[in-house]
Design an enzyme around this catalytic site. Structure first.
Site, PDB file in Angstrom:
ATOM      1  CD  GLU A 189      -2.458   1.307   2.742  1.00 16.73           C
ATOM      2  OE1 GLU A 189      -3.485   2.007   2.820  1.00 16.73           O
ATOM      3  OE2 GLU A 189      -1.996   0.666   3.709  1.00 16.73           O
TER       4      GLU A 189
ATOM      5  CE  LYS B  91      -6.997   1.691   4.018  1.00 17.54           C
ATOM      6  NZ  LYS B  91      -5.719   2.168   4.600  1.00 17.54           N
TER       7      LYS B  91
ATOM      8  CB  CYS C 136      -4.057  -1.370   4.709  1.00 18.00           C
ATOM      9  SG  CYS C 136      -3.092  -1.208   6.248  1.00 18.00           S
TER      10      CYS C 136
END
Length: 375
Positions: free
Chosen positions: A121, A200, A234
């Site tokens: 990321e 995300k 993440c």
């Protein structure tokens, strides 16, 4: 040519260039090679029932990679090899330096016949060290805005590498501007030059306050020739609803590019990866940043790349297919055995997908998962 040359002699003359044939000459120029002249393969009066067997070598064919993905038909199996990058954050002075670093890992993935290459990321935040006209120690919003301005070069770089090396590359994630907002977006690059994205969805407090990153909308599944995968960036991995929804939609592997500053933060990702693999009988591949940058906005990095499996017979006793030594620049490479996954989902010691108590609870996505066919 009847009565003057035999079919074999005629073909040889065309191949040498001394004669021209409307069909055969074009194929020879295109790189086809004549293997033999065949008789009575089919009836064709104009060629007196002769035909030419041609063959052209596929320059992109990797025999070792093919064997890993599809063993002989006597054995029903599907496999894919994943190379997950443990990326060293260090000061660089230009975009070209970043590109050299990326090419090193692309080369490593190809050397070990990988099908997928996974980057961490926001590893492109390394470019902060090359900015001279932005005070990245204080102006965090201005810094990420500048990195987002490089999105076109980022896409161009990874598209080139995916095409040239025949890899499916998850280029970590990169800040992207859309309609006046900044999003943290993972990109999947295919060997055909196509680019696919996954935003995300859950934004950490520091991302929101420091960088002004906005949450994306919508979950995607990427149906590739080497398995049905999804990307959770993440923090997204820490939400079990996403992993379960993906598994119910048929996902076999979750790719998680992450970036964590110290060990406690990393452990949240690592333990979540094991939980998602156990809960849903899926593989989870992790790739993260390590090392330090002399910039307050991205000062410390702790990571350990790993490929996590379900915890049952057919997999490693500790539920880890492969893991790297922590906090050094390296890669971890492991194979995803989809047949073992399928067998365990049907006959495992426990069957969490089948044994759900849907009479007591349910999981409902308000926005349907988008299934994307990847070439």
């Amino acid at each position: 040519w009847a009565g003057k040359l035999t079919p074999e002699e005629y073909v040889a003359e065309v191949v040498s260039g001394r004669l021209k044939d409307s069909a055969l000459t074009a194929h020879v120029k295109a790189g086809y090679e004549v293997r033999r002249v065949m008789f009575e393969l089919f009836a064709d009066r104009s060629s007196m029932d002769h035909s030419t067997f041609l063959e052209k070598t596929n320059s992109d064919y990797d025999a070792a990679k093919r064997k890993l993905a599809a063993p002989p038909l006597k054995r029903t199996a599907r496999r894919a090899r994943v190379c997950a990058v443990q990326y060293q954050m260090r000061s660089i002075d230009s975009w070209e330096a970043l590109e050299r670093n990326v090419e090193f890992f692309v080369n490593a993935a190809d050397t070990y016949h990988s099908h997928f290459l996974l980057f961490p990321e926001l590893f492109t935040m390394q470019l902060l060290s090359s900015l001279r006209d932005v005070d990245t120690h204080e102006d965090y919003r201005g810094a990420i805005d500048r990195i987002a301005d490089m999105t076109e070069r980022y896409i161009e770089m990874f598209s080139k590498f995916a095409r040239e090396w025949g890899l499916y590359i998850v280029g970590g994630s990169h800040p992207v501007k859309r309609e006046g907002k900044i999003y943290n977006v993972a990109h999947l690059f295919s060997p055909t030059g196509k680019v696919y994205t996954q935003d995300k969805l859950h934004i950490t407090p520091s991302e929101r306050s420091d960088f002004g990153i906005s949450p994306g909308e919508g979950l995607k599944i990427f149906d590739t020739p080497h398995g049905r995968i999804a990307i959770l960036v993440c923090y997204d991995l820490e939400f079990p609803e996403l992993g379960r929804a993906l598994a119910l939609a048929g996902v076999e592997a979750i790719f998680c590019p992450f970036s964590t500053d110290e060990r406690k933060a990393y452990n949240r990702i690592r333990y979540s990866a094991h939980a998602r693999a156990v809960e849903n009988y899926v593989y989870v591949a992790l790739a993260g940043n390590v090392g330090n940058l002399p910039h307050r906005s991205y000062l410390l990095n702790y990571g350990q790349a790993a490929i996590i499996t379900p915890s049952d017979f057919g997999f490693a006793p500790n539920g880890i297919a492969a893991e790297a030594d922590p906090n050094v620049e390296t890669v971890v490479i492991g194979d995803l055995d989809y047949e073992a996954l399928n067998v365990s989902r049907e006959t495992g010691s426990v069957l969490p997908l089948r044994d759900r108590r849907i009479d007591m609870y349910e999981l409902k996505m308000r926005k349907p998962i988008e299934i994307v066919r990847v070439d």
